[in-house]
Design a protein around this motif. Sequence first.
Motif, PDB file in Angstrom:
ATOM      1  N   HIS A  99       0.770  -1.371  -0.061  1.00  0.00           N
ATOM      2  CA  HIS A  99       0.000   0.018   0.025  1.00  0.00           C
ATOM      3  C   HIS A  99       0.806   1.136   0.015  1.00  0.00           C
ATOM      4  O   HIS A  99       0.908   1.994  -0.928  1.00  0.00           O
ATOM      5  CB  HIS A  99      -1.017  -0.055   1.158  1.00  0.00           C
ATOM      6  N   ASP A 100       1.559   1.714   1.081  1.00  0.00           N
ATOM      7  CA  ASP A 100       2.131   2.798   1.313  1.00  0.00           C
ATOM      8  C   ASP A 100       3.468   2.746   1.670  1.00  0.00           C
ATOM      9  O   ASP A 100       4.128   3.472   2.100  1.00  0.00           O
ATOM     10  CB  ASP A 100       1.568   3.936   2.141  1.00  0.00           C
ATOM     11  N   ARG A 101       4.248   1.539   1.620  1.00  0.00           N
ATOM     12  CA  ARG A 101       5.426   1.186   2.436  1.00  0.00           C
ATOM     13  C   ARG A 101       6.028  -0.113   2.120  1.00  0.00           C
ATOM     14  O   ARG A 101       5.594  -1.171   1.761  1.00  0.00           O
ATOM     15  CB  ARG A 101       4.906   1.005   4.130  1.00  0.00           C
ATOM     16  N   GLU A 102       7.641  -0.154   2.060  1.00  0.00           N
ATOM     17  CA  GLU A 102       8.227  -1.449   1.383  1.00  0.00           C
ATOM     18  C   GLU A 102       8.600  -2.014   3.282  1.00  0.00           C
ATOM     19  O   GLU A 102       8.891  -1.575   3.857  1.00  0.00           O
ATOM     20  CB  GLU A 102       9.325  -1.012   0.779  1.00  0.00           C
ATOM     21  N   VAL A 103       7.998  -3.290   2.949  1.00  0.00           N
ATOM     22  CA  VAL A 103       8.062  -4.166   4.089  1.00  0.00           C
ATOM     23  C   VAL A 103       8.896  -5.220   3.773  1.00  0.00           C
ATOM     24  O   VAL A 103       9.003  -6.037   2.862  1.00  0.00           O
ATOM     25  CB  VAL A 103       6.622  -4.979   4.358  1.00  0.00           C
ATOM     26  N   SER A 104      10.030  -5.535   4.725  1.00  0.00           N
ATOM     27  CA  SER A 104      11.123  -6.470   4.550  1.00  0.00           C
ATOM     28  C   SER A 104      10.540  -7.960   4.964  1.00  0.00           C
ATOM     29  O   SER A 104       9.677  -7.974   6.112  1.00  0.00           O
ATOM     30  CB  SER A 104      12.348  -6.138   5.035  1.00  0.00           C
ATOM     31  N   VAL A 105      10.952  -8.953   4.173  1.00  0.00           N
ATOM     32  CA  VAL A 105      10.530 -10.273   4.648  1.00  0.00           C
ATOM     33  C   VAL A 105      11.799 -10.909   5.225  1.00  0.00           C
ATOM     34  O   VAL A 105      12.780 -11.057   4.861  1.00  0.00           O
ATOM     35  CB  VAL A 105      10.185 -11.170   3.558  1.00  0.00           C
ATOM     36  N   LEU A 106      11.697 -11.412   6.483  1.00  0.00           N
ATOM     37  CA  LEU A 106      12.937 -11.843   7.342  1.00  0.00           C
ATOM     38  C   LEU A 106      13.180 -13.210   7.471  1.00  0.00           C
ATOM     39  O   LEU A 106      14.061 -13.867   7.285  1.00  0.00           O
ATOM     40  CB  LEU A 106      13.053 -11.143   8.646  1.00  0.00           C
ATOM     41  N   VAL A 107      11.837 -13.849   7.440  1.00  0.00           N
ATOM     42  CA  VAL A 107      11.893 -15.505   7.667  1.00  0.00           C
ATOM     43  C   VAL A 107      10.637 -15.911   7.229  1.00  0.00           C
ATOM     44  O   VAL A 107       9.662 -15.194   7.589  1.00  0.00           O
ATOM     45  CB  VAL A 107      12.122 -15.820   9.218  1.00  0.00           C
ATOM     46  N   ALA A 108      10.672 -16.961   6.336  1.00  0.00           N
ATOM     47  CA  ALA A 108       9.423 -17.641   5.920  1.00  0.00           C
ATOM     48  C   ALA A 108       9.486 -18.971   6.451  1.00  0.00           C
ATOM     49  O   ALA A 108      10.774 -19.777   5.911  1.00  0.00           O
ATOM     50  CB  ALA A 108       9.381 -17.444   4.726  1.00  0.00           C
TER      51      ALA A 108
END
Length: 299
Positions: A99-108
């Motif tokens: 939406h309005d922000r870059e979110v990082s993916v740390l662990v999946a």
Amino acid sequence: MAQQPNHQPAHQPITPALRSWIVEQASAAQAPEAIVQAMVASGWDEDVALIALESTLREHLAERSAEHSAERARVVELPPAVAVPEPLPAGMRAAVWAHDREVSVLVALADPRVIVFGNLLSGDECDALIALASARLERSETVQTDTGASEVNESRTSQGMFFDRGEHEVCARIEARMAALMQWPLENGEGLQVLRYGPGAEYKPHYDYFDPAQPGTPVILRRGGQRVASLVCYLNTPAGGGETVFPDVNLAVAPVRGNAVFFSYDRPHPMTRSLHGGAPVLDGEKWVATKWFREGRFE
Ligand code: PD2
Ligand code: ZN
């Protein structure tokens, strides 16, 4: 014929060994006549051997059919799987635009589905949620599935409150971001819940879905159906402890301000391995904002 029974006088009761031998022969597709002949050769009277064969096989089939019914019941009792939010439908990647922000993916993690996000909330958003919630904090309540009412639960020693969806501009902004990240309708989300854990406070392991066996659950489900996913956002970084734990897979997620842990459960059943808890806060306090996603519209 692999093995023949020991010499048996007529009228002798069917021993467990003879029973196993008969079942073994029948399972190996030996004709009944051949089995009876082998028994006669071992000293059985032919009529008695026939009766023994018949009763043994009848009992064996009844046992097998009971086992199959029990297995069928186990399978049928499992609630059906439903669709759940999936933030990474195209697989793992380092960051997602939400939406309005870059979110990082740390662990999946695939099973249970758990994703740890970094930078989901800004520091200002964390502070704003804490300030708005502080005024309304009470001892945390959990929905009582036996009655459908809320009440204080001893396994949860935090304080908490619920915002209505869109209650403040900051709530609406965060909710729009979460809906985009989850690719799940905003209307299917409950209002944000903010919890404060003081020193020593914890949230014992539990499931977030509503237990189908509890009498109050059907009433709860009228509003939006089951919960199918949770997003626990950390609003501060406790000085010690307070990790979110998944005991079924020995996973611990450290609470870090602005980060969040997502997990989904496609049916209200322990097989989802979504058991999770908040470990005791060892030093300082811990603040989280939890968002729950329902199957349908939560109005
Ligand atoms: O604060 C947590 O780490 C936590 C742990 C388990 C929060 C919840 N459950 C929840 O809000 O359901
Ligand atoms: Zn929980």
